[in-house]
Design an enzyme around this catalytic site. Sequence first.
Site, mmCIF file in Angstrom:
data_model
loop_
_atom_site.group_PDB
_atom_site.id
_atom_site.type_symbol
_atom_site.label_atom_id
_atom_site.label_comp_id
_atom_site.label_asym_id
_atom_site.label_seq_id
_atom_site.Cartn_x
_atom_site.Cartn_y
_atom_site.Cartn_z
ATOM 1 N N TYR A 166 18.416 -3.765 34.182
ATOM 2 C CA TYR A 166 17.406 -4.050 32.975
ATOM 3 C C TYR A 166 17.624 -3.130 31.891
ATOM 4 O O TYR A 166 17.616 -3.612 30.809
ATOM 5 C CB TYR A 166 15.952 -4.382 33.479
ATOM 6 C CG TYR A 166 14.927 -4.499 32.382
ATOM 7 C CD1 TYR A 166 14.901 -5.675 31.830
ATOM 8 C CD2 TYR A 166 14.050 -3.205 31.969
ATOM 9 C CE1 TYR A 166 14.086 -5.902 30.905
ATOM 10 C CE2 TYR A 166 13.159 -3.546 30.965
ATOM 11 C CZ TYR A 166 13.132 -4.811 30.787
ATOM 12 O OH TYR A 166 12.148 -5.071 29.492
ATOM 13 N N ILE A 211 3.141 -3.360 28.242
ATOM 14 C CA ILE A 211 2.430 -4.302 27.550
ATOM 15 C C ILE A 211 1.742 -5.129 28.607
ATOM 16 O O ILE A 211 2.383 -5.957 29.607
ATOM 17 C CB ILE A 211 3.119 -5.134 26.577
ATOM 18 C CG1 ILE A 211 3.847 -4.383 25.522
ATOM 19 C CG2 ILE A 211 2.243 -5.953 25.820
ATOM 20 C CD1 ILE A 211 3.165 -3.222 24.764
HETATM 21 P P1 NAP Z 1 6.899 -12.470 30.617
HETATM 22 O O1 NAP Z 1 5.484 -12.426 30.518
HETATM 23 O O2 NAP Z 1 7.593 -12.676 32.057
HETATM 24 O O3 NAP Z 1 7.228 -13.858 29.767
HETATM 25 C C1 NAP Z 1 8.591 -14.121 29.478
HETATM 26 C C2 NAP Z 1 8.988 -15.182 28.697
HETATM 27 O O4 NAP Z 1 10.395 -15.440 28.331
HETATM 28 C C3 NAP Z 1 8.264 -16.568 28.988
HETATM 29 O O5 NAP Z 1 7.842 -17.447 28.007
HETATM 30 C C4 NAP Z 1 9.504 -17.080 29.743
HETATM 31 O O6 NAP Z 1 9.261 -18.701 29.877
HETATM 32 C C5 NAP Z 1 10.663 -16.860 28.805
HETATM 33 N N1 NAP Z 1 12.107 -16.894 29.371
HETATM 34 C C6 NAP Z 1 12.423 -16.125 30.388
HETATM 35 N N2 NAP Z 1 13.780 -16.274 30.485
HETATM 36 C C7 NAP Z 1 14.196 -17.131 29.659
HETATM 37 C C8 NAP Z 1 15.392 -17.915 29.282
HETATM 38 N N3 NAP Z 1 16.658 -17.738 30.144
HETATM 39 N N4 NAP Z 1 15.159 -18.940 28.407
HETATM 40 C C9 NAP Z 1 14.244 -19.250 27.462
HETATM 41 N N5 NAP Z 1 13.030 -18.455 27.733
HETATM 42 C C10 NAP Z 1 12.996 -17.583 28.797
HETATM 43 O O7 NAP Z 1 7.648 -11.460 30.152
HETATM 44 P P2 NAP Z 1 7.064 -10.381 28.907
HETATM 45 O O8 NAP Z 1 6.416 -9.099 29.534
HETATM 46 O O9 NAP Z 1 6.336 -10.932 27.754
HETATM 47 O O10 NAP Z 1 8.475 -9.882 28.492
HETATM 48 C C11 NAP Z 1 8.790 -10.360 26.988
HETATM 49 C C12 NAP Z 1 10.052 -9.402 26.419
HETATM 50 O O11 NAP Z 1 9.441 -8.229 26.431
HETATM 51 C C13 NAP Z 1 11.211 -9.240 27.406
HETATM 52 O O12 NAP Z 1 12.366 -9.361 26.695
HETATM 53 C C14 NAP Z 1 11.038 -7.970 27.897
HETATM 54 O O13 NAP Z 1 12.260 -7.264 28.306
HETATM 55 C C15 NAP Z 1 10.362 -7.191 26.826
HETATM 56 N N6 NAP Z 1 9.708 -6.246 27.358
HETATM 57 C C16 NAP Z 1 8.378 -6.359 28.003
HETATM 58 C C17 NAP Z 1 7.470 -5.345 28.311
HETATM 59 C C18 NAP Z 1 6.137 -5.281 29.063
HETATM 60 O O14 NAP Z 1 5.496 -4.445 29.343
HETATM 61 N N7 NAP Z 1 5.646 -6.430 29.306
HETATM 62 C C19 NAP Z 1 7.849 -3.858 27.990
HETATM 63 C C20 NAP Z 1 9.215 -3.940 27.283
HETATM 64 C C21 NAP Z 1 9.889 -4.886 26.877
HETATM 65 P P3 NAP Z 1 9.916 -19.458 31.108
HETATM 66 O O15 NAP Z 1 9.771 -18.581 32.249
HETATM 67 O O16 NAP Z 1 9.183 -20.807 30.945
HETATM 68 O O17 NAP Z 1 11.293 -19.614 30.649
#
Ligand code: NAP
Length: 261
Positions: free
Chosen positions: A157, A190
């Site tokens: 990751y 987040i």
């Molecule tokens: P999340 O709650 O799991 O949501 C992920 C979103 O991405 C969902 O809408 C999911 O919908 C969609 N998704 C996943 N795989 C996909 C694909 N192949 N095609 C299209 N849509 C896809 O994740 P999150 O925590 O919000 O994270 C979002 C982004 O922020 C990511 O890039 C992650 O690396 C980054 N990030 C998150 C954090 C954190 O603390 N949460 C910190 C740093 C960076 P479906 O499953 O229906 O496709």
Amino acid sequence: MFSPVSGRSVVVTGGTKGIGKGIAAVFAQAGARVTIVGRDEATAQAATAELASGGADVAFVVADVSRPADCTRMAREVVAQRGGIDVLCANAGIFPAQKLADMSEADFDEVFDTNVKGCVFSVQACTDALAASGHGRVVLTSSITGPITGYPGWAHYGASKAAQLGFLRTAAIELAPKGITVNAVLPGNIATEGLADLGEDYLATMAASIPLKRLGDPEDIGYAALFFASDEAGYVTGQTLVVDGGQILPESLEALAAAEA
Ligand code: NAP
């Protein structure tokens, strides 16, 4: 005073949950016409209904960003429905944990297919529409994990999130002649559905390690994306903005705790 983004067509991949939904909410509240993208139709429908409940203009497209054909269709559908694309927030990502000792090629490919290829394919698919807008904006969601920090289980990751920044710098140069800027937000921890899956212990430990003493809200990332998307940020490209409540700052967690005591 920032110029309004009202009326702009904004695509948020991974906008059906978590950070992406927070980004979508911020742009929708600012009057943009937002299209959210995810793989699961029921989740996309529910998120669209929630985001549009206050009268905001929100629609969805079901697509898997790891598939180039899906990205091409996504861009085509948004252009057909919205008349163009002004902003692409390439946010879709996954973070399944796997220690190096047990990491298979399939584990690695799963993470890179969505986080790196998905980001690249989304940008490629939207480039013509973004260029046609005359003020195209790409905002990537990277992470502190990889570009700045490490965490056990996230070697693949972290590598994917650092790879996004390598992509960002050359994409910013290649797309500059088309008037498109490419920047990235680097979130800390987040509070999202995906993060909640990591368990209460993880969330509590992380909150304690953050100088601002709370996990971030998805909207915190949305406001940073809104800045990069603004007309006033038109001379900013190839750059990154850490939004983490100060999590990367302490030289020592023990020293932080002692200073707070
Ligand atoms: P999340 O709650 O799991 O949501 C992920 C979103 O991405 C969902 O809408 C999911 O919908 C969609 N998704 C996943 N795989 C996909 C694909 N192949 N095609 C299209 N849509 C896809 O994740 P999150 O925590 O919000 O994270 C979002 C982004 O922020 C990511 O890039 C992650 O690396 C980054 N990030 C998150 C954090 C954190 O603390 N949460 C910190 C740093 C960076 P479906 O499953 O229906 O496709």
